[in-house]
Design a protein around this motif. Structure first.
Motif, PDB file in Angstrom:
ATOM      1  N   SER A 136       4.632  23.719  20.915  1.00  0.00           N
ATOM      2  CA  SER A 136       5.519  22.608  20.953  1.00  0.00           C
ATOM      3  C   SER A 136       5.068  21.169  20.335  1.00  0.00           C
ATOM      4  O   SER A 136       5.638  20.386  20.212  1.00  0.00           O
ATOM      5  N   ARG A 137       3.868  21.283  19.989  1.00  0.00           N
ATOM      6  CA  ARG A 137       3.251  20.259  19.382  1.00  0.00           C
ATOM      7  C   ARG A 137       2.120  20.383  18.544  1.00  0.00           C
ATOM      8  O   ARG A 137       1.214  21.419  18.690  1.00  0.00           O
ATOM      9  N   ASP A 138       1.880  19.321  17.650  1.00  0.00           N
ATOM     10  CA  ASP A 138       0.662  19.242  16.667  1.00  0.00           C
ATOM     11  C   ASP A 138       0.714  18.040  16.214  1.00  0.00           C
ATOM     12  O   ASP A 138       1.539  17.324  16.364  1.00  0.00           O
ATOM     13  N   VAL A 139      -0.284  17.793  15.132  1.00  0.00           N
ATOM     14  CA  VAL A 139      -0.393  16.562  14.473  1.00  0.00           C
ATOM     15  C   VAL A 139      -0.059  16.744  12.959  1.00  0.00           C
ATOM     16  O   VAL A 139      -0.420  15.810  12.241  1.00  0.00           O
ATOM     17  N   PHE A 140       0.568  17.864  12.511  1.00  0.00           N
ATOM     18  CA  PHE A 140       0.544  18.050  11.146  1.00  0.00           C
ATOM     19  C   PHE A 140       2.018  17.651  10.416  1.00  0.00           C
ATOM     20  O   PHE A 140       2.238  18.152   9.485  1.00  0.00           O
ATOM     21  N   ASN A 141       2.730  16.818  11.393  1.00  0.00           N
ATOM     22  CA  ASN A 141       4.038  16.588  10.549  1.00  0.00           C
ATOM     23  C   ASN A 141       3.772  15.658   9.376  1.00  0.00           C
ATOM     24  O   ASN A 141       4.642  16.037   8.212  1.00  0.00           O
ATOM     25  N   PRO A 142       2.855  14.911   9.026  1.00  0.00           N
ATOM     26  CA  PRO A 142       2.742  14.105   7.823  1.00  0.00           C
ATOM     27  C   PRO A 142       2.183  15.075   6.586  1.00  0.00           C
ATOM     28  O   PRO A 142       2.637  14.934   5.543  1.00  0.00           O
ATOM     29  N   LEU A 143       1.431  16.294   7.278  1.00  0.00           N
ATOM     30  CA  LEU A 143       1.026  17.247   6.254  1.00  0.00           C
ATOM     31  C   LEU A 143       2.562  17.878   5.680  1.00  0.00           C
ATOM     32  O   LEU A 143       2.712  18.193   4.456  1.00  0.00           O
ATOM     33  N   ARG A 144       3.444  18.151   6.686  1.00  0.00           N
ATOM     34  CA  ARG A 144       4.609  19.011   6.145  1.00  0.00           C
ATOM     35  C   ARG A 144       5.592  17.996   5.254  1.00  0.00           C
ATOM     36  O   ARG A 144       6.128  18.313   4.373  1.00  0.00           O
ATOM     37  N   ASP A 145       5.282  16.563   5.556  1.00  0.00           N
ATOM     38  CA  ASP A 145       6.266  15.754   4.887  1.00  0.00           C
ATOM     39  C   ASP A 145       5.592  15.704   3.091  1.00  0.00           C
ATOM     40  O   ASP A 145       6.393  15.722   2.288  1.00  0.00           O
ATOM     41  N   LYS A 146       4.361  15.877   3.334  1.00  0.00           N
ATOM     42  CA  LYS A 146       3.744  15.953   2.104  1.00  0.00           C
ATOM     43  C   LYS A 146       4.024  17.129   1.005  1.00  0.00           C
ATOM     44  O   LYS A 146       4.032  17.220  -0.039  1.00  0.00           O
ATOM     45  N   LEU A 147       4.074  17.969   1.678  1.00  0.00           N
ATOM     46  CA  LEU A 147       4.475  19.619   1.112  1.00  0.00           C
ATOM     47  C   LEU A 147       5.751  19.650   0.645  1.00  0.00           C
ATOM     48  O   LEU A 147       5.993  20.025  -0.584  1.00  0.00           O
ATOM     49  N   HIS A 148       6.829  18.696   1.015  1.00  0.00           N
ATOM     50  CA  HIS A 148       7.938  18.579   0.500  1.00  0.00           C
ATOM     51  C   HIS A 148       8.169  17.690  -0.656  1.00  0.00           C
ATOM     52  O   HIS A 148       9.187  17.550  -1.401  1.00  0.00           O
ATOM     53  N   MET A 149       6.953  16.952  -1.123  1.00  0.00           N
ATOM     54  CA  MET A 149       6.790  16.179  -1.937  1.00  0.00           C
ATOM     55  C   MET A 149       6.184  16.652  -3.337  1.00  0.00           C
ATOM     56  O   MET A 149       4.970  17.160  -3.240  1.00  0.00           O
ATOM     57  N   ALA A 150       6.925  17.046  -4.354  1.00  0.00           N
ATOM     58  CA  ALA A 150       6.325  17.754  -5.506  1.00  0.00           C
ATOM     59  C   ALA A 150       5.158  17.008  -6.204  1.00  0.00           C
ATOM     60  O   ALA A 150       4.339  17.830  -6.736  1.00  0.00           O
ATOM     61  N   ASN A 151       5.123  15.675  -6.028  1.00  0.00           N
ATOM     62  CA  ASN A 151       4.136  15.149  -7.033  1.00  0.00           C
ATOM     63  C   ASN A 151       2.964  14.594  -6.029  1.00  0.00           C
ATOM     64  O   ASN A 151       2.139  13.911  -6.469  1.00  0.00           O
ATOM     65  N   SER A 152       2.773  15.171  -4.876  1.00  0.00           N
ATOM     66  CA  SER A 152       1.859  14.961  -3.841  1.00  0.00           C
ATOM     67  C   SER A 152       0.514  15.599  -4.349  1.00  0.00           C
ATOM     68  O   SER A 152       0.735  16.604  -4.848  1.00  0.00           O
ATOM     69  N   LYS A 153      -0.649  14.994  -4.022  1.00  0.00           N
ATOM     70  CA  LYS A 153      -1.978  15.868  -4.261  1.00  0.00           C
ATOM     71  C   LYS A 153      -2.224  17.008  -3.698  1.00  0.00           C
ATOM     72  O   LYS A 153      -2.516  18.066  -4.282  1.00  0.00           O
ATOM     73  N   LEU A 154      -1.369  17.338  -2.315  1.00  0.00           N
ATOM     74  CA  LEU A 154      -1.342  18.493  -1.683  1.00  0.00           C
ATOM     75  C   LEU A 154      -1.024  19.770  -2.604  1.00  0.00           C
ATOM     76  O   LEU A 154      -1.174  20.645  -2.485  1.00  0.00           O
ATOM     77  N   ARG A 155       0.111  19.392  -3.309  1.00  0.00           N
ATOM     78  CA  ARG A 155       0.919  20.400  -4.082  1.00  0.00           C
ATOM     79  C   ARG A 155       0.106  20.744  -5.471  1.00  0.00           C
ATOM     80  O   ARG A 155       0.294  21.638  -6.160  1.00  0.00           O
ATOM     81  N   GLN A 156      -0.761  19.757  -5.853  1.00  0.00           N
ATOM     82  CA  GLN A 156      -1.251  19.852  -7.083  1.00  0.00           C
ATOM     83  C   GLN A 156      -2.703  20.494  -7.019  1.00  0.00           C
ATOM     84  O   GLN A 156      -3.361  21.102  -7.922  1.00  0.00           O
ATOM     85  N   ARG A 157      -3.280  20.572  -5.618  1.00  0.00           N
ATOM     86  CA  ARG A 157      -4.586  20.912  -5.539  1.00  0.00           C
ATOM     87  C   ARG A 157      -4.810  22.262  -5.079  1.00  0.00           C
ATOM     88  O   ARG A 157      -3.679  22.818  -4.741  1.00  0.00           O
TER      89      ARG A 157
END
Length: 376
Positions: free
Chosen positions: A168-189
């Motif tokens: 029901s909960r975790d702290v990874f919502n900012p991570l999920r938001d970054k995954l939806h951004m094609a130009n984020s470092k998370l998608r590039q690394r």
């Protein structure tokens, strides 16, 4: 059998009245049992999750696939997708954990750690897989307690698998938001950067919990200064227990992150090391802050004891002053009340008025002397 009947007869009404009086909340003995009920020599029995859901994020710099599955077998096909895969399993069930780990060649010892309860945060590197186990922390505003949720992170070649207890909960919502951004470092690394991001979010959330706990400490400090009663002492004890939970989870994470920094695993890119150093700096700050909270609570307990002693001294001072003021009247009354035939001024017409004047004037003079010397 008779003993059990007597025990049930006694404890049930007692528990009822304790709930009415709020004694369980005041003393927090149940919380103490939770903190101390850790025995590494006894294998705890984990309750199987009723429902297990798997969330898969399969991505690269140009493409992202997001899936939600009711069974973990559907995740196996992403093992050879030639992209970075994050598989987040919510809810722990032994058969499902073993199935996922066997599919991704995770060692059986790591499977035992994933299914363990109250495990100390740690980092292991076994057969080409980097494993991190730590706790996510949350603050329960209603109960004023620090809640913890164990999370296991498995870093492999082009994949990260995370196992969570609470769906029901975790702290990874900012991570999920970054995954939806094609130009984020998370998608590039690579996958190690994804692992860094997860650890960074977990550690950053420690500060959120500590901030909430710090607000409780500030409120308690004002209460102790204004009114040092048994309820304030109970709150001091309760907050110190929450600090034990906090420190127990923060301190080992230093070694976890330090182990990743010192690791020479091929799974870790040299460019990502500096990011893990940033996480290490954050966890050191959190540890130092927890130590500061501990010092504040110790000082607050000393303040409580000093206030109690000060109140006792004030009471004793008032009682001593009253006793001194009554002493002249007691002495005069005792002298003229002795059973002798001849006492000076015993039969004087103004003897009573003289005695009363002395009984009143001497205490007034004593009050003036006490006040002049600053005794009250």
């Amino acid at each position: 059998m008779v003993r059990n009947v007597i025990k049930n007869t006694i404890t049930k009404p007692t528990r009822k009245y304790m709930r009415m009086l709020g004694l369980n909340t005041l003393f927090g003995t149940d919380r103490t049992k939770e903190i101390l009920s850790i025995n590494p020599t006894v294998m705890p029995q984990r309750e199987e999750a009723r429902e297990v859901r798997a969330y898969v994020y399969d991505f690269d710099a140009t493409h992202l696939e997001e899936h939600e599955f009711n069974n973990v077998e559907a995740c196996f096909r992403f093992r050879h997708s030639n992209r970075i895969s994050w598989i987040n399993v919510d809810g722990l069930r032994k058969s499902d954990v073993e199935a996922v780990c066997n599919s991704y060649s995770v060692h059986p010892l790591l499977i035992e750690d994933i299914l363990s309860i109250n495990q100390r945060p740690k980092m292991d590197e076994v057969e080409g897989v980097l494993f991190c186990l730590l706790n996510m922390l949350y603050f329960n505003n209603q109960d004023g307690t620090v809640e913890q949720e164990q999370i296991s992170i498995v870093l492999g070649k082009d994949f990260v698998i995370s196992f969570q207890e609470d769906a029901s909960r975790d702290v990874f919502n900012p991570l999920r938001d970054k995954l939806h951004m094609a130009n984020s470092k998370l998608r590039q690394r690579s996958a190690d950067y994804l692992c860094y991001t997860m650890l960074d979010l977990i550690v950053d959330n420690y500060f959120v919990v500590m901030e909430k706990l710090g607000e409780r400490i500030e409120e308690l400090e004002e209460q102790v200064i204004r009114n040092s009663n048994n309820r304030a002492l109970a709150r001091i004890s309760a907050l110190r227990k929450e600090q034990i939970i906090l420190k127990r989870n923060i301190a080992p994470v230093r070694d976890l992150v330090n182990g990743i920094i010192r690791s020479e695993s091929d799974l870790l890119d040299d460019r990502t090391t500096k990011y893990f150093k940033d996480v290490y700096d954050h966890i050191m700050q959190a540890y130092d802050l927890s130590e500061n909270y501990r010092d504040i609570m110790i000082n607050m307990q000393d303040l409580y004891i000093n206030n109690v002693n000060l109140k006792m001294n004030e009471v004793m001072k008032v009682m001593a002053i009253v006793t001194c003021l009554m002493a002249p009247a007691t002495v005069i009354g005792g002298i003229f009340g002795m059973n002798f035939d001849k006492i000076p001024y015993l039969h004087n017409d103004y003897g009573f008025y003289i005695a009363m004047t002395l009984m009143l004037s001497i205490p007034v003079y004593m009050l003036w002397v006490f006040r002049k010397r600053g005794w009250f």
